[in-house]
Design a protein around this motif. Structure first.
Motif, PDB file in Angstrom:
ATOM      1  N   ASN A 309       0.828  -1.219   0.000  1.00 39.25           N
ATOM      2  CA  ASN A 309       0.000   0.000   0.000  1.00 39.25           C
ATOM      3  C   ASN A 309       0.854   1.258   0.000  1.00 39.25           C
ATOM      4  O   ASN A 309       0.399   2.338   0.398  1.00 39.25           O
ATOM      5  CB  ASN A 309      -0.927   0.007   1.217  1.00 39.25           C
ATOM      6  N   SER A 310       2.080   1.142  -0.462  1.00 36.07           N
ATOM      7  CA  SER A 310       3.032   2.239  -0.400  1.00 36.07           C
ATOM      8  C   SER A 310       2.639   3.395  -1.318  1.00 36.07           C
ATOM      9  O   SER A 310       2.005   3.197  -2.362  1.00 36.07           O
ATOM     10  CB  SER A 310       4.426   1.727  -0.806  1.00 36.07           C
ATOM     11  N   GLY A 311       3.053   4.578  -0.916  1.00 33.05           N
ATOM     12  CA  GLY A 311       2.890   5.738  -1.778  1.00 33.05           C
ATOM     13  C   GLY A 311       3.837   5.703  -2.958  1.00 33.05           C
ATOM     14  O   GLY A 311       3.687   6.477  -3.912  1.00 33.05           O
ATOM     15  N   PHE A 312       4.827   4.828  -2.892  1.00 27.04           N
ATOM     16  CA  PHE A 312       5.756   4.650  -4.005  1.00 27.04           C
ATOM     17  C   PHE A 312       5.127   3.640  -4.961  1.00 27.04           C
ATOM     18  O   PHE A 312       5.082   2.445  -4.701  1.00 27.04           O
ATOM     19  CB  PHE A 312       7.106   4.152  -3.480  1.00 27.04           C
ATOM     20  N   GLN A 313       4.564   4.140  -6.060  1.00 28.57           N
ATOM     21  CA  GLN A 313       3.725   3.331  -6.933  1.00 28.57           C
ATOM     22  C   GLN A 313       4.459   2.161  -7.576  1.00 28.57           C
ATOM     23  O   GLN A 313       3.858   1.137  -7.899  1.00 28.57           O
ATOM     24  CB  GLN A 313       3.093   4.223  -8.009  1.00 28.57           C
ATOM     25  N   VAL A 314       5.764   2.299  -7.795  1.00 27.13           N
ATOM     26  CA  VAL A 314       6.542   1.199  -8.362  1.00 27.13           C
ATOM     27  C   VAL A 314       6.421  -0.033  -7.471  1.00 27.13           C
ATOM     28  O   VAL A 314       6.326  -1.172  -7.962  1.00 27.13           O
ATOM     29  CB  VAL A 314       8.021   1.602  -8.521  1.00 27.13           C
ATOM     30  N   PHE A 315       6.403   0.175  -6.156  1.00 29.43           N
ATOM     31  CA  PHE A 315       6.248  -0.923  -5.203  1.00 29.43           C
ATOM     32  C   PHE A 315       4.788  -1.366  -5.107  1.00 29.43           C
ATOM     33  O   PHE A 315       4.480  -2.558  -5.106  1.00 29.43           O
ATOM     34  CB  PHE A 315       6.732  -0.505  -3.817  1.00 29.43           C
ATOM     35  N   ALA A 316       3.905  -0.401  -5.026  1.00 27.41           N
ATOM     36  CA  ALA A 316       2.495  -0.700  -4.771  1.00 27.41           C
ATOM     37  C   ALA A 316       1.873  -1.538  -5.892  1.00 27.41           C
ATOM     38  O   ALA A 316       1.005  -2.378  -5.637  1.00 27.41           O
ATOM     39  CB  ALA A 316       1.716   0.599  -4.587  1.00 27.41           C
ATOM     40  N   LYS A 317       2.306  -1.336  -7.130  1.00 28.10           N
ATOM     41  CA  LYS A 317       1.709  -2.016  -8.278  1.00 28.10           C
ATOM     42  C   LYS A 317       2.430  -3.312  -8.658  1.00 28.10           C
ATOM     43  O   LYS A 317       2.010  -4.017  -9.569  1.00 28.10           O
ATOM     44  CB  LYS A 317       1.697  -1.079  -9.478  1.00 28.10           C
ATOM     45  N   ALA A 318       3.510  -3.621  -7.968  1.00 20.81           N
ATOM     46  CA  ALA A 318       4.350  -4.752  -8.380  1.00 20.81           C
ATOM     47  C   ALA A 318       3.791  -6.090  -7.922  1.00 20.81           C
ATOM     48  O   ALA A 318       3.213  -6.209  -6.843  1.00 20.81           O
ATOM     49  CB  ALA A 318       5.762  -4.572  -7.825  1.00 20.81           C
ATOM     50  N   GLU A 319       3.980  -7.098  -8.744  1.00 19.50           N
ATOM     51  CA  GLU A 319       3.636  -8.474  -8.370  1.00 19.50           C
ATOM     52  C   GLU A 319       4.514  -8.952  -7.222  1.00 19.50           C
ATOM     53  O   GLU A 319       4.060  -9.647  -6.320  1.00 19.50           O
ATOM     54  CB  GLU A 319       3.825  -9.386  -9.587  1.00 19.50           C
ATOM     55  N   LEU A 320       5.802  -8.560  -7.257  1.00 23.86           N
ATOM     56  CA  LEU A 320       6.759  -8.988  -6.238  1.00 23.86           C
ATOM     57  C   LEU A 320       7.743  -7.863  -5.976  1.00 23.86           C
ATOM     58  O   LEU A 320       8.221  -7.198  -6.909  1.00 23.86           O
ATOM     59  CB  LEU A 320       7.521 -10.231  -6.724  1.00 23.86           C
ATOM     60  N   VAL A 321       8.042  -7.623  -4.694  1.00 28.85           N
ATOM     61  CA  VAL A 321       9.083  -6.670  -4.299  1.00 28.85           C
ATOM     62  C   VAL A 321      10.050  -7.399  -3.383  1.00 28.85           C
ATOM     63  O   VAL A 321       9.658  -7.970  -2.363  1.00 28.85           O
ATOM     64  CB  VAL A 321       8.509  -5.431  -3.575  1.00 28.85           C
TER      65      VAL A 321
END
Length: 592
Positions: A309-321
């Motif tokens: 749920n991060s404000g950093f969209q690259v993380f929020a939209k990723a299948e895996l971080v």
């Protein structure tokens, strides 16, 4: 040559031979003219011996020795004597003695080599490959092939003692393309038909089990027409093994002891008594790769749930971080970080996120998007401390694991985490039986289509192919796969089911593998095996940087032999006999 017979090689003489009359033969490695004396380091495969031309032994031979130059081939007769006090060389096996020359024969002259014949060399690899026969004279490179010979002899002894039969399988066989491309060989007597060079003796060794041979092995050349890297060649050598009436434990136990025996006998290296085992899923989770280098830490950490749920969209939209924490890594310069960013792009990444943990802040281009809760979650997940850096990758699972898995290896080298001269083997087990090929839009065998599913999973193979696990096992050493094998399918119906899920219909299966399906009808025993990449195994054992350093006459990364200029064109008559006509190429268009 009359009584000119070599008595010793150039690495054999020691202080115990002082006073002996000897005859040595070899190449002049170095020549040093000290006025009234001429010293030559005489070299052969066995090593170096210093020989000295002096007036006390023979003034005439001293005068003649002035013509000798580097790489001249000569035979010398003389007496072994101790080197003068203070002149011994403890770094050479022959360093306590020298040979006082009474007589010599010049066996051949030599042109000036295009590069020095010595281990410390700055000549390009391309030049050395063109003159490979000179490159192989270098002691360090020659030692790789002495080691290779010892390793192969050890393997053969071990397998012979266990009752294995060495059986040669065909080099000209049928093309059954699965995976890498085949090298094709046109048939002159059957115009329009082609043989293929074997990518592996896989089907033939299974047929030998069906024939009742019980235990087979072969040190065999295999061929794959694929893009090359430092650890691949178009032709390579396998130690190929198959056994009947066995399960995974028996094959792995035999192979593990073989590798331990070979390392000990060939190089005096003692490997762990028991090789650890790691399921495929764990290897991907912790290391990103199915061939993990377990000599150092830097495990990957899945933080998807922390930043979903991060404000950093690259993380929020990723299948895996996922991320890697590097203790003390905050000292990395921005240029080094940029270099790592470019590196991961090789594996499909668009960039590389990072955070430096400072005394009073998190230094990062995206730190402002992280909440206090997310920062605490990351701190706990990684065990962060001041001075650390964390690298993150986000996106599709395969890309994330590959990019971070290979970045981990780069970081291990950069921070000198890999113990020098260490060896860490590990078995990888419980592989997925299949993997989906998005380009072909079908399932493909992760190993090969003759690998058996694990017990009770035939139904899973048909209903949920991606969840089926294989009776397969790979042996990984220092981050390289050195061997892989499986328990094979030994009944016709399971083999047909496997072909079906791979999209191979009954007619295609008959056309490509009819001989195997027929053989399965005549009482095939349960069987399994393993194959080791001998070239890669020796590369690791020798500490070589490239697989080309342990192959006598290797190809370049464009599959060229610079020495013989192969591949080359053939005559029109040869092509006509084979029924082949080449398409004409517009060279002007190719060059534009």
């Amino acid at each position: 040559m009359g009584d000119w017979r070599r008595s010793h090689d150039c690495g054999a003489l020691t202080a115990s031979d002082v006073g002996s009359e000897v005859c040595l033969m070899g190449w002049a490695q170095f020549r040093r003219d000290h006025g009234g004396l001429i010293f030559i380091d005489l070299r052969d495969r066995g090593g170096l011996t210093q020989v000295v031309f002096c007036p006390e032994a023979s003034q005439a031979e001293l005068e003649r020795a002035h013509v000798l130059r580097t790489e001249y081939v000569l035979a010398v007769k003389g007496r072994v004597r101790a080197r003068p006090e203070g002149m011994a060389n403890p770094n050479m096996p022959t360093g306590e003695i020298e040979v006082e020359v009474h007589e010599f024969k010049l066996l051949n002259t030599a042109a000036t080599p295009p590069f020095p014949i010595e281990d410390r060399i700055d000549a390009s690899e391309m030049l050395r490959l063109k003159y490979r026969y000179l490159d192989l004279r270098r002691p360090k490179l020659a030692a790789n092939f002495i080691l290779r010979n010892k390793a192969v002899q050890s393997i053969r002894r071990y397998l012979d003692e266990l009752g294995f039969l060495e059986v040669e399988t065909p080099v000209l066989t049928k093309s059954t393309p699965e995976g890498a491309r085949d090298f094709l060989v046109p048939s002159r007597v059957n115009n329009g038909s082609f043989y293929a060079l074997p990518q592996s003796p896989q089907l033939f060794k299974q047929l030998l089990m069906m024939a009742g041979f019980d235990r087979y092995y072969q040190v065999v050349k295999c061929f794959r027409d694929e893009d090359l890297r430092a650890d691949r060649q178009p032709e390579f050598t396998q130690v190929d093994i198959e056994m009947s009436f066995v399960d995974e434990e028996q094959v792995m136990g035999m192979a593990e002891t073989m590798v331990k025996t070979m390392f000990r006998e060939a190089a005096g290296v003692v490997l762990p008594e028991v090789f650890p085992r790691m399921p495929f899923a764990e290897a991907i989770r912790d290391y990103g790769l199915d061939k993990p280098d377990i000599r150092f830490g830097l495990k990957l950490v899945d933080v998807t749930s922390i930043v979903k749920n991060s404000g950093f969209q690259v993380f929020a939209k990723a299948e895996l971080v996922k991320g890697i924490r590097v203790p003390g890594g905050a000292a990395l310069s921005r240029k080094e970080i940029d270099d790592f960013t470019e590196f991961v792009k090789i594996y499909g990444a668009k960039g590389l996120a990072w955070i430096k943990i400072k005394e009073d802040e998190w230094q990062s281009p995206f730190a402002k998007f992280l909440s206090d809760e997310e920062k605490k979650g990351l701190t706990d997940a990684f065990g962060l401390e001041v001075g650390d850096i964390v690298f993150f990758q986000a996106g599709a699972s395969d890309m994330v694991n590959n990019a971070l898995g290979y970045l981990r290896l780069q970081l291990g080298e950069r921070f000198e985490m890999i113990p020098e001269g260490s060896f860490a083997p590990v078995w990888i087990t419980d592989f997925p039986l299949l993997e989906y090929d998005p380009e072909a839009k079908r399932w493909a065998a992760r190993h090969h289509p003759f690998t058996s599913p694990q017990p009770g999973q035939l139904g899973t193979l048909e209903s949920a192919p991606g969840e089926a696990l294989a009776r397969a096992y790979d042996l990984v050493l220092n981050g390289s796969e050195i061997g892989g094998g499986s328990i094979r399918i030994h009944d016709r119906e399971t083999q047909r089911a496997m072909f079906a899920v791979l999209g191979i219909d009954a007619q295609e299966a008959e056309d490509k593998f009819g001989f195997l399906l027929r053989a399965l009808e005549y009482g095939a025993p349960p069987h399994g095996g393993i194959a080791f990449g001998l070239d890669r195994l020796i590369m690791i054992l020798a500490g070589a940087k490239s697989i080309r350093d342990v192959i006598a006459f290797p190809k370049t990364q464009k599959a060229l032999c610079l020495m013989t200029e192969a591949p080359g064109e053939v005559s029109t008559n040869q092509l006509r006999e084979l029924g082949i006509k080449l398409r004409t190429r517009d060279k002007d268009k190719e060059q534009s």
